[in-house]
Design a protein around this motif. Structure first.
Motif, PDB file in Angstrom:
ATOM      1  N   PHE A  90       0.872  -1.183   0.000  1.00  9.25           N
ATOM      2  CA  PHE A  90       0.000   0.000   0.000  1.00  9.25           C
ATOM      3  C   PHE A  90       0.907   1.230   0.000  1.00  9.25           C
ATOM      4  N   LEU A  93       0.618   4.174   2.583  1.00 10.00           N
ATOM      5  CA  LEU A  93       0.676   3.820   4.000  1.00 10.00           C
ATOM      6  C   LEU A  93       2.139   3.701   4.420  1.00 10.00           C
ATOM      7  N   VAL A 101      -1.890  -3.730   8.639  1.00 14.18           N
ATOM      8  CA  VAL A 101      -2.984  -4.201   7.791  1.00 14.18           C
ATOM      9  C   VAL A 101      -2.813  -5.701   7.522  1.00 14.18           C
ATOM     10  N   THR A 104      -4.380  -8.035   9.955  1.00 12.98           N
ATOM     11  CA  THR A 104      -5.839  -8.139  10.036  1.00 12.98           C
ATOM     12  C   THR A 104      -6.288  -9.588  10.203  1.00 12.98           C
TER      13      THR A 104
ATOM     14  N   GLU B 166      -6.152   1.128  13.738  1.00 14.12           N
ATOM     15  CA  GLU B 166      -5.966   0.016  12.800  1.00 14.12           C
ATOM     16  C   GLU B 166      -7.131  -0.080  11.823  1.00 14.12           C
ATOM     17  N   HIS B 169      -6.332   2.305   9.179  1.00 11.83           N
ATOM     18  CA  HIS B 169      -5.331   1.770   8.242  1.00 11.83           C
ATOM     19  C   HIS B 169      -6.000   0.839   7.233  1.00 11.83           C
ATOM     20  N   ARG B 170      -6.914   0.010   7.732  1.00 15.49           N
ATOM     21  CA  ARG B 170      -7.580  -0.943   6.820  1.00 15.49           C
ATOM     22  C   ARG B 170      -8.438  -0.214   5.800  1.00 15.49           C
ATOM     23  N   ARG B 172      -7.879   2.833   4.655  1.00 19.41           N
ATOM     24  CA  ARG B 172      -6.984   3.451   3.668  1.00 19.41           C
ATOM     25  C   ARG B 172      -6.395   2.394   2.745  1.00 19.41           C
ATOM     26  N   ALA B 173      -6.071   1.230   3.305  1.00 19.45           N
ATOM     27  CA  ALA B 173      -5.537   0.147   2.473  1.00 19.45           C
ATOM     28  C   ALA B 173      -6.582  -0.272   1.442  1.00 19.45           C
ATOM     29  N   GLN B 176      -6.660   2.142  -1.350  1.00 22.56           N
ATOM     30  CA  GLN B 176      -5.507   2.135  -2.258  1.00 22.56           C
ATOM     31  C   GLN B 176      -5.459   0.894  -3.137  1.00 22.56           C
ATOM     32  N   ASP B 177      -5.798  -0.245  -2.594  1.00 20.85           N
ATOM     33  CA  ASP B 177      -5.672  -1.506  -3.334  1.00 20.85           C
ATOM     34  C   ASP B 177      -6.638  -2.513  -2.717  1.00 20.85           C
ATOM     35  N   THR B 179      -8.145  -5.241  -3.697  1.00 25.72           N
ATOM     36  CA  THR B 179      -7.869  -6.677  -3.811  1.00 25.72           C
ATOM     37  C   THR B 179      -6.795  -7.105  -2.813  1.00 25.72           C
ATOM     38  N   MET B 180      -5.750  -6.280  -2.708  1.00 27.42           N
ATOM     39  CA  MET B 180      -4.665  -6.627  -1.782  1.00 27.42           C
ATOM     40  C   MET B 180      -5.161  -6.580  -0.337  1.00 27.42           C
ATOM     41  N   ALA B 181      -5.994  -5.595  -0.021  1.00 28.57           N
ATOM     42  CA  ALA B 181      -6.535  -5.520   1.338  1.00 28.57           C
ATOM     43  C   ALA B 181      -7.342  -6.782   1.644  1.00 28.57           C
ATOM     44  N   TRP B 182      -8.084  -7.234   0.646  1.00 23.19           N
ATOM     45  CA  TRP B 182      -8.886  -8.447   0.791  1.00 23.19           C
ATOM     46  C   TRP B 182      -7.971  -9.642   1.086  1.00 23.19           C
ATOM     47  N   LEU B 183      -6.854  -9.725   0.326  1.00 23.13           N
ATOM     48  CA  LEU B 183      -5.910 -10.828   0.522  1.00 23.13           C
ATOM     49  C   LEU B 183      -5.248 -10.758   1.900  1.00 23.13           C
ATOM     50  N   CYS B 184      -5.204  -9.559   2.486  1.00 25.10           N
ATOM     51  CA  CYS B 184      -4.623  -9.407   3.823  1.00 25.10           C
ATOM     52  C   CYS B 184      -5.609  -9.822   4.913  1.00 25.10           C
ATOM     53  N   VAL B 186      -8.783  -8.353   5.157  1.00 29.74           N
ATOM     54  CA  VAL B 186      -9.774  -7.309   5.418  1.00 29.74           C
ATOM     55  C   VAL B 186     -11.087  -7.706   4.728  1.00 29.74           C
TER      56      VAL B 186
END
Lengths: 236, 292
Positions: A90, A93, A101, A104, B166, B169-170, B172-173, B176-177, B179-184, B186
């Motif tokens: 990201f 960030l 993140v 999570t 936190e 942060h999620r 904002r993540a 920004q991206d 799909t990537m947040a989903w993979l993390c 979220v």
């Protein structure tokens, strides 16, 4: 040794274009399995299916979780975490925020902070740069951040998609050293690589994907000595 | 040429109004950032909250500020329902489809309010509506000043929430991206729902502030929708800081245009500035937004 990931007869594609044509794959606990193949062989598509991002036919199970129909965040929270191709950190960030993140997938904040210390110990550069905007770091540092972020979710199975792509040879070496240390702690890894020689150094087992099918699989030593691999991938 | 006093007055009034615009625009920008849907009905949702404030003020004698706090959770609930039944189905579809949907929503809201309240100007009764400070020939209305301070405060709190928690942060993540947040790990669908509901809930605050010194009619919404879209595009789509500064700029331009031109064409200056911004800063004031 218990089975961690089982894929059977996985078929998938984009629109009417099939990319995977019946892939079978197994990963047992503690193993490092490499999926090798050239560009367009279906390696990334396989990972997208396993992440829950792309529908497929056939079966795939991670531990007792059926991957088909599971959302990506569910798969990640169960402990199957991916580092996608091209890192996808990201950019706006900070390093620390990126890592948090990644945490999570762990429900408890105290667990996240404990794992954060482990990640900082593995990649000290991330601790030094914790307040830096992630997008301003070098490619190698971003790759370490991407791996660190995945580790923050305390994966049982870590999938890496082309971690060496676009990195200088020296950085690749450093990266694989860090990976080696991770694997020594008992982490199970599914490694997708185009760079066959570097992947076979670290993997126990490997399979070769060509045209959406597994054409060859075996131990790393078997593949290193296979005439097919020598001819197609080492040019010898 | 208007006098220096008049200009100074226009600058002060413009910045005070701009603060409220900033808050409205920041919530719109956050919605766009997290779900990539440009909500053309944002100002109309703000208008619903303004009518809510009027009703609570007239029927129960609540101060607009208290009324805003009562309405805030109701707006959040409305946001949840809208997300589930209108926004979620069009996530990821073409921008034109999304625009048609939210523009349609804007018309529905406008018509419903016209049926219920009629076309009359409505305002609130407060004990402080006419209070003002006089300062070197510049008049600063107390309600306007409170609106400005409250809006800035809420923007600041929102910014602190996004950068220091936190959950922030999620969010904002995800912006920004996704799909990537989903993979993390979220749950991005839930994040989108909560962000949409939160951003609609926040509209109760500018609604309360605006109703202390302004009025509302069923066409207020479309004006505010346009204004906030202007601000968000000016600031750079999805860039919260840009939206914040953009709000102040649009407030200032609007006020200066009225003072300098003082004729019915003066609102056009806002659009001229907007056009120039699109021409020279297509990615927003700070160059960090999506292409307009």
């Amino acid at each position: 040794m218990s089975r961690m990931l089982r894929v059977s007869n996985m078929t998938a594609g984009y629109g009417t274009l099939p990319v995977l044509r019946g892939v079978d794959l197994e990963v047992t606990t503690g193993e490092v399995v490499a999926v090798l193949g050239t560009n367009g062989a279906g390696k990334s598509t396989l990972l997208r299916c396993l992440a829950g991002l792309l529908p497929f036919s056939g079966e795939a199970a991670f531990l007792d979780l059926t991957i088909k129909g599971s959302a990506p965040h569910v798969i990640a929270r169960r402990g199957f975490i991916q580092v996608p191709e091209a890192r996808h950190i990201f950019p706006d960030l900070t390093v620390l925020e990126n890592l948090l993140v990644g945490g999570t997938a762990l429900p408890k904040r105290s667990d996240r902070l404990r794992v954060l210390d482990d990640v900082f110990a593995l990649f000290p550069i991330l601790a030094q740069r914790r307040s830096q905007q992630a997008g301003t770091m070098s490619g190698g540092q971003q790759q370490m951040l991407a791996i660190g972020r995945a580790l923050m979710g305390k994966p049982k199975l870590l999938a890496l998609d082309e971690p060496s792509l676009g990195l200088a040879p020296l950085i690749v070496l450093e990266l694989y050293e860090a990976l080696r240390r991770l694997i020594d702690t008992g982490l199970t890894v599914l490694l997708v690589e185009q760079d066959v020689s570097v992947a076979l150094k670290i993997a126990n087992r490997a399979c070769i994907l060509e045209g959406g099918r597994v054409v060859l699989q075996g131990s790393a030593a078997e593949l290193r000595n296979s005439p097919h691999v020598r001819e197609q991938y080492f040019g010898a | 040429m208007p006098s220096a006093d008049l200009l100074l007055q226009a600058v002060v009034s413009g910045i005070l109004a701009g603060g409220v615009y900033s808050l409205v625009a920041v919530s719109l920008a956050l919605v766009f950032g997290v779900m990539r849907v440009l909500n053309f009905a944002h100002g109309d949702l703000l208008m619903i909250a303004m009518y809510g404030v009027v009703v609570l003020n007239r029927e129960f004698g609540l101060s607009p500020y208290v009324a805003a706090l009562v309405i805030l959770p109701l707006m959040g609930l409305l946001g949840m329902l809208l997300f589930q039944f209108l926004i979620k189905p069009v996530l990821g579809s073409s921008p034109l489809t999304q625009a048609q949907l939210t523009i349609g929503l804007s018309f529905v809201i406008q018509s419903l309010l016209l049926i219920v309240f009629g076309a009359d100007l409505l305002n609130t009764n407060t004990s402080f509506g006419d209070l003002s400070y006089h300062f070197h020939g510049v008049v600063i209305g107390v309600p306007q000043l409170i609106g400005f301070v409250v809006s800035l405060l809420v923007c600041g709190l929102l910014s602190a929430f996004l950068t220091m928690t936190e959950i922030g942060h999620r969010i904002r993540a995800t912006s920004q991206d996704p799909t990537m947040a989903w993979l993390c790990g979220v749950d991005i669908k839930r994040t989108q729902l909560m962000v949409f509901a939160g951003c609609i809930a926040i509209l109760a605050i500018p609604a309360g502030c605006l109703m202390t010194f302004s009025y509302v009619t069923p066409s207020t919404g479309i004006r505010l929708s346009l204004l906030s879209l202007l601000v968000v595009v000016l600031g750079g789509l999805g860039d919260l800081r840009g939206a914040f500064v953009g709000g102040l700029i649009i407030g200032l331009v609007e006020s200066l245009a009225a003072a300098l031109l003082n004729n019915p064409a003066s609102p056009s200056l806002t659009y001229l500035v907007f056009g120039a911004a699109l021409l020279f800063r297509p990615k927003g004031l700070f160059g960090r937004g999506s292409n307009a």
